[in-house]
Design an enzyme around this catalytic site. Sequence first.
Site, PDB file in Angstrom:
ATOM      1  N   ARG A 218     -11.714   5.558   3.923  1.00 46.00           N
ATOM      2  CA  ARG A 218     -11.616   4.484   4.903  1.00 46.00           C
ATOM      3  C   ARG A 218     -10.301   4.115   5.198  1.00 46.00           C
ATOM      4  NH1 ARG A 218     -16.428   4.293   2.617  1.00 46.00           N
ATOM      5  NH2 ARG A 218     -15.279   4.643   0.779  1.00 46.00           N
ATOM      6  N   THR A 219      -9.402   3.706   4.132  1.00 45.08           N
ATOM      7  CA  THR A 219      -8.318   3.142   4.452  1.00 45.08           C
ATOM      8  C   THR A 219      -7.116   4.003   5.234  1.00 45.08           C
ATOM      9  OG1 THR A 219      -8.454   1.830   2.260  1.00 45.08           O
ATOM     10  CG2 THR A 219      -6.230   1.863   3.303  1.00 45.08           C
TER      11      THR A 219
ATOM     12  N   ARG B  79      -0.557   3.839  -0.895  1.00 43.02           N
ATOM     13  CA  ARG B  79      -1.753   3.257  -2.011  1.00 43.02           C
ATOM     14  C   ARG B  79      -1.017   4.102  -3.351  1.00 43.02           C
ATOM     15  NH1 ARG B  79      -7.950   3.943  -1.588  1.00 43.02           N
ATOM     16  NH2 ARG B  79      -7.681   1.971  -0.341  1.00 43.02           N
TER      17      ARG B  79
ATOM     18  N   HIS C  23      -5.401  -5.369  -2.474  1.00 41.93           N
ATOM     19  CA  HIS C  23      -5.723  -4.553  -1.471  1.00 41.93           C
ATOM     20  C   HIS C  23      -5.804  -5.499  -0.071  1.00 41.93           C
ATOM     21  CE1 HIS C  23      -7.270  -1.340   1.085  1.00 41.93           C
ATOM     22  NE2 HIS C  23      -8.317  -1.015   0.372  1.00 41.93           N
TER      23      HIS C  23
HETATM   24  N1   CP Z   1     -12.444   0.236   1.048  1.00 39.95           N
HETATM   25  C1   CP Z   1     -11.537   1.161   0.664  1.00 39.95           C
HETATM   26  O1   CP Z   1     -10.448   0.707   0.518  1.00 39.95           O
HETATM   27  O2   CP Z   1     -12.070   2.319   0.905  1.00 39.95           O
HETATM   28  P1   CP Z   1     -11.120   3.728   0.571  1.00 39.95           P
HETATM   29  O3   CP Z   1     -10.943   3.611  -1.106  1.00 39.95           O
HETATM   30  O4   CP Z   1     -12.323   4.856   0.782  1.00 39.95           O
HETATM   31  O5   CP Z   1      -9.958   3.600   1.336  1.00 39.95           O
END
Ligand code: CP
Length: 302
Positions: free
Chosen positions: A47-48, A96, A124
């Site tokens: 997602r991020t 990240r 986050h």
């Molecule tokens: N919510 C979230 O950070 O998802 P991802 O780890 O898939 O980016």
Amino acid sequence: MNDLSREEIEKIIYYAAKLEPLSGKGSKLDICKGEILITAFFEPSTRTVTSFETAMHTLGGDAQRFNQETSSMKKGETKKDTVKTLEQYCDILAIRDIEPRSVEKYASSVTVPVINAGDGVNEHPTQTLYDMYTIRKHFGRLTNLKIAIIGGLKYYRPSNSLIIGLNKFEGNKIFGICPAGMELANQFRNDSYQEIVMNMSQLNMVLEKIKPDVVYVTRLKKEYMLPTEDPKNYFYTINKSTMDVLPKNSILLHALPRTTELSTDVDSDPRVVMFKQIRHSLQVRMAILALFLGHKDELERL
Ligand code: CP
């Protein structure tokens, strides 16, 4: 989240709301035309990373994804040199990493803006901003709410940031509900927070008593757990029977990905809004990118 004042959070939410109708699939603005985002993720993401890149494209800019697996890090290059190299090719970085507070260190070694896209078991913050956007959109306020955060609090960075963010708004009561051994780290505790350490088989009973406005389900982050911490000893799951005890106007949020902590039998319940929540990541990250790149006036003019 400590870097952001309440007013700044409200401003991001305000601009994100302006951007929401303009962030549909196929939308293209020219706010960030000619500017480049590089996403450097030293830890997996669905997602991020994709929402940051889509956000930048929607703003009219370009996005490049750094791939650790095919990079010179395989030849022994450090993350710091990698970040300082990537800086030469872009206007903004979203990073990240697995190390707590590492993104802050990268930010101090480069001249372009750096967004924390998750730093280990620390924070986050952009997740929290769209969690707050989702809560604000549903309730029309970010004050005087009861929020139950459930599960593996010890290693879950979205809840760390959310607890800091919600404490900036008056009247919020945050209940951290977790099995023994998964308690919230001390540095994230504040005046709004109280913890209920319990046998998770009694969860429905406790939720029925609290009557939360928001239920925030966390995943047990097995990838961060110590070899001595057996996930079986911390098991919990939210299912239809849990939904039955929650107030009619409550919402259930989950940052995703999910594993066993949230049964798919809740997905058709309209109070389970996690995919709407994920959708809001787009306009919130658009607002963040545009602001970091100095386009406040363009956002005002929307
Ligand atoms: N919510 C979230 O950070 O998802 P991802 O780890 O898939 O980016």
